[in-house]
Design an enzyme around this catalytic site. Structure first.
Site, mmCIF file in Angstrom:
data_model
loop_
_atom_site.group_PDB
_atom_site.id
_atom_site.type_symbol
_atom_site.label_atom_id
_atom_site.label_comp_id
_atom_site.label_asym_id
_atom_site.label_seq_id
_atom_site.Cartn_x
_atom_site.Cartn_y
_atom_site.Cartn_z
ATOM 1 N N PRO A 181 0.818 -1.233 0.000
ATOM 2 C CA PRO A 181 0.000 0.000 0.000
ATOM 3 C C PRO A 181 0.850 1.281 0.000
ATOM 4 O O PRO A 181 1.973 1.281 0.508
ATOM 5 C CB PRO A 181 -0.800 -0.124 1.305
ATOM 6 C CG PRO A 181 -0.816 -1.584 1.615
ATOM 7 C CD PRO A 181 0.484 -2.131 1.098
ATOM 8 N N PHE A 182 0.280 2.301 -0.579
ATOM 9 C CA PHE A 182 0.872 3.653 -0.600
ATOM 10 C C PHE A 182 2.230 3.676 -1.290
ATOM 11 O O PHE A 182 3.115 4.459 -0.944
ATOM 12 C CB PHE A 182 0.962 4.240 0.818
ATOM 13 C CG PHE A 182 -0.350 4.211 1.539
ATOM 14 C CD1 PHE A 182 -1.412 4.964 1.060
ATOM 15 C CD2 PHE A 182 -0.544 3.396 2.633
ATOM 16 C CE1 PHE A 182 -2.646 4.928 1.686
ATOM 17 C CE2 PHE A 182 -1.772 3.346 3.266
ATOM 18 C CZ PHE A 182 -2.837 4.112 2.791
ATOM 19 N N ARG A 183 2.416 2.751 -2.246
ATOM 20 C CA ARG A 183 3.671 2.685 -3.028
ATOM 21 C C ARG A 183 4.893 2.377 -2.161
ATOM 22 O O ARG A 183 6.020 2.637 -2.553
ATOM 23 C CB ARG A 183 3.919 3.973 -3.825
ATOM 24 C CG ARG A 183 2.745 4.420 -4.642
ATOM 25 C CD ARG A 183 2.919 4.108 -6.125
ATOM 26 N NE ARG A 183 1.644 4.181 -6.813
ATOM 27 C CZ ARG A 183 1.173 3.225 -7.602
ATOM 28 N NH1 ARG A 183 1.852 2.121 -7.807
ATOM 29 N NH2 ARG A 183 0.028 3.358 -8.209
ATOM 30 N N LEU A 184 4.639 1.844 -0.969
ATOM 31 C CA LEU A 184 5.761 1.461 -0.090
ATOM 32 C C LEU A 184 6.072 -0.014 -0.346
ATOM 33 O O LEU A 184 5.951 -0.871 0.540
ATOM 34 C CB LEU A 184 5.407 1.736 1.378
ATOM 35 C CG LEU A 184 5.110 3.211 1.658
ATOM 36 C CD1 LEU A 184 4.650 3.416 3.096
ATOM 37 C CD2 LEU A 184 6.352 4.066 1.369
ATOM 38 N N HIS A 185 6.435 -0.293 -1.587
ATOM 39 C CA HIS A 185 6.585 -1.670 -2.048
ATOM 40 C C HIS A 185 7.788 -2.348 -1.403
ATOM 41 O O HIS A 185 8.727 -1.682 -0.951
ATOM 42 C CB HIS A 185 6.761 -1.689 -3.568
ATOM 43 C CG HIS A 185 5.784 -0.825 -4.281
ATOM 44 N ND1 HIS A 185 4.426 -1.001 -4.189
ATOM 45 C CD2 HIS A 185 5.970 0.269 -5.077
ATOM 46 C CE1 HIS A 185 3.811 -0.082 -4.918
ATOM 47 N NE2 HIS A 185 4.724 0.712 -5.452
#
Ligand SMILES: Cc1cc2nc3c(=O)[nH]c(=O)nc-3n(C[C@H](O)[C@H](O)[C@H](O)COP(=O)(O)O)c2cc1C
Length: 205
Positions: A181-185
């Site tokens: 989520p939230f591009r916190l890959h």
């Protein structure tokens, strides 16, 4: 826990890349609508200009990642010129990416023959008929070439063309990426160490 049991969130615990890759490809085989082994293959030409296109991964093990093609095609010539390439898998339904880079080897004749023999007869004829990546005057010209090679090989085995074989990318690095989520890959890159083992590093997304 074995690597093959690693789920998307704990894959970063894997100790080596091949069992993890096998598990992800296996997941993709179940989830993707077609060609889970489809992979973007990047090369560079003699001027350093990048090029990219899809191929099908036809085998992998600790020795590397294998695909087959026409060695006289653009990609064939680019690889023969640099003996380096990179691959990128993206399995949309899984939100996962795997990137592979490294030097390239040509598979042995025995390995290429064995794979060629598993291909449908029409694909073996096609390997002879297609001057891959060179200008084609018309669809008819291709169909004529197919008809000619079909007649020539009406009986008996169809030999593998000398210009058709496999390349193996010997990975220097293999990076696994999974959407969070939230591009916190999550990203983990495995790099070959001097002893032929693997160093593992987490990367910022
Ligand atoms: C899903 C997919 C899989 C493909 N697999 C291969 C393959 O395994 N080998 C191949 O030579 N071309 C394959 N192609 C065709 C290539 O993408 C490309 O059009 C062709 O090889 C010529 O590329 P080049 O001019 O860069 O050499 C595939 C195309 C797609 C869309």
């Amino acid at each position: 826990m074995s690597d093959t049991e690693l789920t998307s969130s704990d894959f970063t615990e894997a100790a080596e890349p091949f069992r993890l890759f096998a598990a992800w490809l296996d997941d993709a085989t179940k989830s993707e609508p077609n060609d889970p082994n489809g992979v973007a293959l990047a090369t560079v030409d003699a001027d350093g200009m990048p090029d990219v296109r899809m191929v099908l991964l036809k085998g992998f093990d600790e020795g590397g990642f294998v695909f087959y093609t026409n060695f006289e095609s653009a990609k064939g010539q680019e690889i023969l010129g640099s003996m380096k390439a990179a691959m990128c898998f993206h399995w949309k339904s899984l939100r996962r990416q795997v990137r592979i880079r490294g030097p390239v080897e040509i598979v042995s004749d025995a390995e290429a023959d064995a794979y060629y023999a598993t291909r449908p007869r029409g694909s073996r004829i096609g390997a002879w008929a297609s001057k891959q990546s060179r200008p084609l005057e018309s669809r008819f010209a291709l169909e004529k070439a197919v008809a000619e090679y079909t007649a020539r090989h009406a009986i008996g085995e169809i030999p593998r063309p000398k210009h058709w074989s496999g390349f193996r990318i010997v990975p220097q690095t293999i990076e696994f990426w999974h959407d969070r989520p939230f591009r916190l890959h999550d990203r983990v890159v495995f790099s070959r160490d001097a002893k032929g083992g693997w160093d593992k590093t987490r990367l910022y997304p």
